[in-house]
Design a protein around this motif. Structure first.
Motif: not given
Ligand SMILES: NC(=O)c1ccc[n+]([C@@H]2O[C@H](COP(=O)([O-])OP(=O)(O)OC[C@H]3O[C@@H](n4cnc5c(N)ncnc54)[C@H](OP(=O)(O)O)[C@@H]3O)[C@@H](O)[C@H]2O)c1
Length: 254
Positions: A64-66, A127-131, A7-12, A30-33
């Protein structure tokens, strides 16, 4: 330590940057390579790889993915060593994640994650927002340091996760076994309210399973209705009101 982040999104990506900065070797997927996450990885001081490779090569794997995408990772975890520490950052919101099979029969969200992966997990950083994760980490001992609960069954794995939470700038609170992890799920006062160590311990005690679902859904409904107009600080303050942590405000939800 060799750390893998799926997971390379906001948290990862934020965890990758913080853990690389403290001397850990970090692989991220991430999910796309890997070719689509190279830039994010480089900016974080990490190395991009495919999810399977990230899991296979790491001593600690942070998932750290959905929430509803977690079952797709199952194949990557079938052959990893028992000693690998797997950390789950996820949260479940029905409006976003639907009704994943088996969740209703699971003791907690992280038990469900563990069942999907076929490997024990420790729950941390959920339990912490990304910000706040990005900007509010402080050195150990700082008065305003935010604390985060960490729960999991294996003591050594929990201690490893706590060490990493500390490395990202937050006090790690031992929140006990995975059976207790519901106390840090959405809808409870330790969830995304940026509390101190003392207050997180109180918040974990005050967690209430009966009201959590209603409070979680109220939070989600308000944030969703506001769309992009809500900043992280707005969400933080709404959560504090819902959990009745802001004494001057009316309680939003009994
Ligand atoms: N955002 C917050 O404030 C927050 C706070 C605490 C906890 N969380 C939790 O932490 C997790 C991640 O949240 P986020 O906000 O960082 O999410 P996000 O920004 O939407 O990023 C999700 C990441 O997961 C990757 N992903 C999705 N499916 C995948 C798979 N099958 N294999 C590998 N990578 C995959 C996505 O890659 P692609 O872009 O390639 O699809 C993307 O890099 C979630 O479970 C969320 O509930 C979030």
């Amino acid at each position: 330590m060799q750390i893998g982040i799926v997971g390379a999104g906001k948290i990862g990506a934020t965890l990758a940057r913080k853990l690389s900065a403290t001397g850990h070797k970090v692989l991220i997927a991430n999910s796309r390579g890997p070719e689509t996450t190279e830039e994010t990885a480089a900016a974080a001081g990490a190395v991009a790889a495919a999810a399977g490779e990230v899991v296979r090569r790491s001593q600690v794997v942070i998932v750290s993915i959905p929430f509803n995408a977690i079952p797709r990772l199952k194949n990557h975890f079938t052959e990893i060593d028992d000693s690998v520490v797997v950390i789950d950052t996820s949260n479940y919101f029905p409006f976003r994640d639907g009704n994943p099979e088996g969740l209703a029969d699971s003791e907690t969200e992280s038990h469900w994650v563990s069942t999907q992966l076929g490997h024990p997990v420790v729950k941390a950083w959920n339990s912490i927002l990304a910000g706040s994760l990005t900007t509010k980490g402080l050195p150990k001992g700082a008065v305003a340091r935010i604390a985060l609960p960490v729960s999991g069954d294996d003591v050594t794995s929990r201690e490893t996760a706590m060490e990493l939470v500390e490395a990202t700038g937050f006090d790690a609170i031992d929140a006990g076994s995975l059976d207790e992890s519901w106390r840090q799920e959405p809808g409870n006062p330790a969830y995304c309210t940026d509390l101190s160590a003392k207050d997180v311990e109180l918040a974990l005690q005050r967690a209430n399973r009966t009201t959590a679902t209603k409070k979680r859904d109220l939070l989600a409904e308000r944030v969703f209705a506001a769309r992009d107009r809500y900043t992280d600080e707005d969400i933080l303050s709404l959560g504090r009101r819902i959990y009745n942590l802001a004494p001057d405000d009316d309680e939003l939800c009994g």
